[in-house]
Design a protein around this motif. Structure first.
Motif, mmCIF file in Angstrom:
data_model
loop_
_atom_site.group_PDB
_atom_site.id
_atom_site.type_symbol
_atom_site.label_atom_id
_atom_site.label_comp_id
_atom_site.label_asym_id
_atom_site.label_seq_id
_atom_site.Cartn_x
_atom_site.Cartn_y
_atom_site.Cartn_z
ATOM 1 N N LYS A 31 0.821 -1.107 -0.013
ATOM 2 C CA LYS A 31 -0.033 -0.120 0.013
ATOM 3 C C LYS A 31 0.934 1.254 -0.018
ATOM 4 O O LYS A 31 0.416 2.241 -0.712
ATOM 5 N N ALA A 32 1.916 1.250 0.838
ATOM 6 C CA ALA A 32 2.700 2.403 0.766
ATOM 7 C C ALA A 32 3.445 2.661 -0.642
ATOM 8 O O ALA A 32 3.567 3.831 -0.936
ATOM 9 N N SER A 33 3.811 1.555 -1.260
ATOM 10 C CA SER A 33 4.427 1.596 -2.530
ATOM 11 C C SER A 33 3.645 2.109 -3.433
ATOM 12 O O SER A 33 4.203 2.724 -4.302
ATOM 13 N N LYS A 34 2.284 1.791 -3.487
ATOM 14 C CA LYS A 34 1.477 2.187 -4.252
ATOM 15 C C LYS A 34 1.042 3.551 -4.117
ATOM 16 O O LYS A 34 1.068 4.254 -5.238
ATOM 17 N N THR B 174 3.245 5.755 -3.121
ATOM 18 C CA THR B 174 4.321 6.436 -3.512
ATOM 19 C C THR B 174 4.375 6.551 -5.072
ATOM 20 O O THR B 174 4.712 7.510 -5.828
ATOM 21 N N ALA B 175 3.974 5.451 -5.624
ATOM 22 C CA ALA B 175 4.117 5.080 -7.227
ATOM 23 C C ALA B 175 2.917 5.951 -7.909
ATOM 24 O O ALA B 175 3.129 6.819 -8.824
ATOM 25 N N HIS C 12 3.726 12.770 -11.955
ATOM 26 C CA HIS C 12 4.969 13.717 -12.279
ATOM 27 C C HIS C 12 5.321 12.971 -13.507
ATOM 28 O O HIS C 12 6.539 13.195 -14.002
ATOM 29 N N GLY C 13 4.654 12.071 -14.260
ATOM 30 C CA GLY C 13 5.468 11.266 -15.341
ATOM 31 C C GLY C 13 5.582 9.887 -15.165
ATOM 32 O O GLY C 13 6.113 9.396 -16.182
ATOM 33 N N PRO D 231 7.439 -0.305 -10.352
ATOM 34 C CA PRO D 231 6.319 0.231 -9.606
ATOM 35 C C PRO D 231 4.949 -0.068 -10.056
ATOM 36 O O PRO D 231 3.990 -0.111 -9.208
ATOM 37 N N ALA D 232 4.920 -0.603 -11.403
ATOM 38 C CA ALA D 232 3.577 -1.131 -11.802
ATOM 39 C C ALA D 232 3.307 -2.514 -11.110
ATOM 40 O O ALA D 232 2.079 -2.694 -10.655
ATOM 41 N N SER D 233 4.388 -3.028 -10.737
ATOM 42 C CA SER D 233 3.982 -4.614 -10.068
ATOM 43 C C SER D 233 3.644 -4.293 -8.695
ATOM 44 O O SER D 233 2.939 -5.049 -8.130
ATOM 45 N N LEU D 234 4.251 -3.304 -8.096
ATOM 46 C CA LEU D 234 3.709 -2.979 -6.949
ATOM 47 C C LEU D 234 2.421 -2.386 -6.699
ATOM 48 O O LEU D 234 1.722 -2.684 -5.893
#
Length: 201
Positions: free
Chosen positions: A27-30, A32-33, A39-40, A81-84
Motif C-alpha cells: 500500500k505504501a509503495s502504491k 508513492t508510485a 509527475h510522469g 512500480p507497476a508490479s507494486l
C-alpha cells in the motif's frame, strides 16, 4: 516535469527498518508510485509485472508471515512500480472478496432458512425457526453453559481424600489371619541374573 526533493536535516537513519506486513508495504509503495505518476511515471504493467504481482499475492495467501518477512525493503525496491501497484490491488481485492463471500454465504443461508419456515412439514418449519433463532444477531436459542468453581482449602481437600480412601479400604476387608505358604524361597536377583550385573557396575 522535474520533482525537487528537499531533505529534512537531523532525521536519524536506522541501519535496518522494522518488519512490515506485505499488505502495508504494498500500500505504501502504491501511494508513492501514484504520487510519482502525477509527475510522469508510467504505471502501465507488462506481462512480467502481472506475473510478479500474482506470485507475490499467491505466496501471501498461502503464508502471510513468511512472505512478509521475505519481502524486505531491498527486494521490494527492486520491483517495478507497476508490479507494486498491481500487488496492492490484488491484495486489497483478495481481502475484500473473502469478506464479501462470507457475508454472501451468511445471507444465502438466512434466506434459505426463511423460505423453509413456510414448509408444509411441521418438523422442517420448527427446525428452520430454531436455526434462525440461533443466528448470533438473533441469539434467541443461544446455548449457555455455566461452570461453577468451588475453592477449598488444602486441609479440607486432605480430609475428603482421607475419607474416600478409608471408604475404599475398610478394616473388615483386610485378612484377619496370616496366610503361610510352604515352599522354597527363591532369590529373585539370582534367578533374573541381576546380581552379576550389579557387581559389574
Amino acid at each position: 516535469m522535474t520533482i525537487t526533493a528537499e531533505p529534512e536535516m537531523g532525521v536519524e537513519l536506522k541501519p535496518s527498518l522494522p518488519e512490515m506486513d506485505l499488505k502495508a508495504r504494498a500500500k505504501a509503495s502504491k501511494n508513492t508510485a501514484e504520487e510519482l505518476s502525477k509527475h510522469g511515471l508510467d504505471l502501465n504493467p507488462d506481462a512480467e509485472d502481472k506475473d510478479v504481482a500474482a506470485k507475490l499475492a499467491l505466496a501471501y495467501a498461502e503464508n502471510p508471515d513468511s512472505t512478509s518477512k521475505k519481502a524486505t525493503t531491498n527486494k521490494m525496491a527492486a520491483l517495478t512500480p507497476a508490479s507494486l501497484v498491481l500487488t496492492d490491488n490484488i491484495l486489497k481485492e483478495f481481502g475484500q472478496s473473502v469478506v464479501k463471500s462470507a457475508v454472501h454465504v451468511r445471507h444465502l443461508v438466512t434466506n434459505k432458512l426463511l423460505l423453509e419456515t413456510e414448509n408444509p412439514d411441521p418438523k422442517v418449519r420448527i427446525r428452520a425457526l430454531e436455526l434462525l433463532g440461533k443466528i448470533s444477531d438473533v441469539g434467541l436459542f443461544a446455548e449457555k453453559s455455566e461452570v461453577t468453581i468451588t475453592h477449598q482449602s488444602t486441609d479440607d481437600l486432605r480430609k475428603k481424600l482421607k475419607q474416600k480412601l478409608e471408604n475404599l479400604v475398610k478394616v473388615e476387608d483386610l485378612p484377619q489371619e496370616t496366610v503361610v505358604i510352604d515352599g522354597e524361597s527363591l532369590n529373585v536377583d539370582e534367578e533374573l541374573g541381576l546380581k552379576d550385573e550389579q557387581t559389574d557396575l
